[in-house]
Design a protein around this motif. Structure first.
Motif, PDB file in Angstrom:
ATOM      1  N   GLY A  65       0.910  -1.122   0.049  1.00 41.62           N
ATOM      2  CA  GLY A  65       0.042   0.139   0.015  1.00 41.62           C
ATOM      3  C   GLY A  65       0.749   1.266  -0.024  1.00 41.62           C
ATOM      4  O   GLY A  65       0.705   2.320  -0.605  1.00 41.62           O
ATOM      5  N   THR A  66       1.843   1.188   0.610  1.00 44.26           N
ATOM      6  CA  THR A  66       2.814   2.400   0.791  1.00 44.26           C
ATOM      7  C   THR A  66       3.330   2.537  -0.738  1.00 44.26           C
ATOM      8  O   THR A  66       3.458   3.700  -1.178  1.00 44.26           O
ATOM      9  N   VAL A  67       4.057   1.627  -1.356  1.00 40.77           N
ATOM     10  CA  VAL A  67       4.438   1.701  -2.602  1.00 40.77           C
ATOM     11  C   VAL A  67       3.512   2.323  -3.564  1.00 40.77           C
ATOM     12  O   VAL A  67       3.902   3.272  -4.344  1.00 40.77           O
ATOM     13  N   ALA A  96       2.481  12.034   0.523  1.00 38.00           N
ATOM     14  CA  ALA A  96       1.057  11.815   1.005  1.00 38.00           C
ATOM     15  C   ALA A  96       0.465  10.540   0.520  1.00 38.00           C
ATOM     16  O   ALA A  96      -0.346  10.090   1.231  1.00 38.00           O
ATOM     17  N   GLY A  97       0.854  10.208  -0.708  1.00 38.83           N
ATOM     18  CA  GLY A  97       0.242   9.055  -1.335  1.00 38.83           C
ATOM     19  C   GLY A  97       0.740   7.746  -0.454  1.00 38.83           C
ATOM     20  O   GLY A  97      -0.275   6.638  -0.288  1.00 38.83           O
ATOM     21  N   ALA A  98       2.073   8.020  -0.094  1.00 39.45           N
ATOM     22  CA  ALA A  98       2.728   6.663   0.624  1.00 39.45           C
ATOM     23  C   ALA A  98       1.883   6.534   2.143  1.00 39.45           C
ATOM     24  O   ALA A  98       1.606   5.444   2.439  1.00 39.45           O
ATOM     25  N   HIS A 103      -1.872   3.524   5.323  1.00 39.39           N
ATOM     26  CA  HIS A 103      -3.247   3.557   6.271  1.00 39.39           C
ATOM     27  C   HIS A 103      -4.338   2.591   5.619  1.00 39.39           C
ATOM     28  O   HIS A 103      -4.692   1.998   6.295  1.00 39.39           O
ATOM     29  N   VAL A 104      -4.225   2.649   4.253  1.00 38.11           N
ATOM     30  CA  VAL A 104      -5.553   1.720   3.922  1.00 38.11           C
ATOM     31  C   VAL A 104      -5.162   0.306   3.905  1.00 38.11           C
ATOM     32  O   VAL A 104      -5.910  -0.645   4.239  1.00 38.11           O
TER      33      VAL A 104
END
Length: 171
Positions: A65-67, A96-98, A103-104
């Motif tokens: 999810g981070t990547v 911000a996307g990472a 979190h997701v």
């Protein structure tokens, strides 16, 4: 009896004569008391036991999810602005996307899934004490007199004595 047999018996009798005159004979004394001699032998030994304790278990966190979030944020950020602002917006979008992607995927978990039972071995040194009898203090009476001696076994109710008689030397 023939002469040869008489000669042998005489020789044996003559040889035994000094033994009979030696004054040694066996008799018995009455045992009054027997006390075992007990010694304590201390031996250190290691004693271990296994206890089960509750230990926190860290949950594996996903990195996908981070990547994915970082790449998506960088692409969206690069669409905003122009020149050097475009690079800064891409970097901010990647960060911000990472964060959103992490979190997701990990659903806001703090990294600990709970507890798990674990075996813990606990050891200590203790002294083992062994008692050993290494002889007997024996008190016995013989002809009205009391004597004490140490013997390697319990003699029972009476003790066998080797009595030696010799004449007093007059001067």
């Amino acid at each position: 009896m023939n002469f040869k047999a008489k000669l042998i018996l005489s020789a044996v009798g003559v040889c035994a004569l000094p033994l009979a005159q030696a004054g040694d004979f066996e008799d018995f004394g009455q045992v009054v008391r027997v006390q075992p001699r007990v010694e304590q032998i201390r031996t250190p030994r290691r004693e271990c036991r296994t206890d089960y304790v509750q230990a926190p278990v860290q949950q594996q966190r996903g990195q996908g999810g981070t990547v994915v979030g970082g790449i998506a944020g960088a692409l969206l950020g690069s669409q905003v602005g122009g020149g050097n602002g475009k690079v800064a917006a891409a970097a901010a979008g990647a960060i911000a996307g990472a964060m959103v992607g992490d979190h997701v995927e990990n659903d806001g978990r703090g990294g600990y899934a709970g507890t798990q039972e674990q075996a813990v071995q606990r050891c200590r040194t203790v002294e083992s004490v062994e008692q050993r009898t290494n002889g007997y203090d024996v008190t016995y009476n013989y002809r009205g007199q009391t004597f004490n001696t140490v013997m390697n076994r319990d003699p029972g109710n009476r003790v066998r004595l080797r009595v030696s008689v010799e004449p007093d030397q007059y001067q």
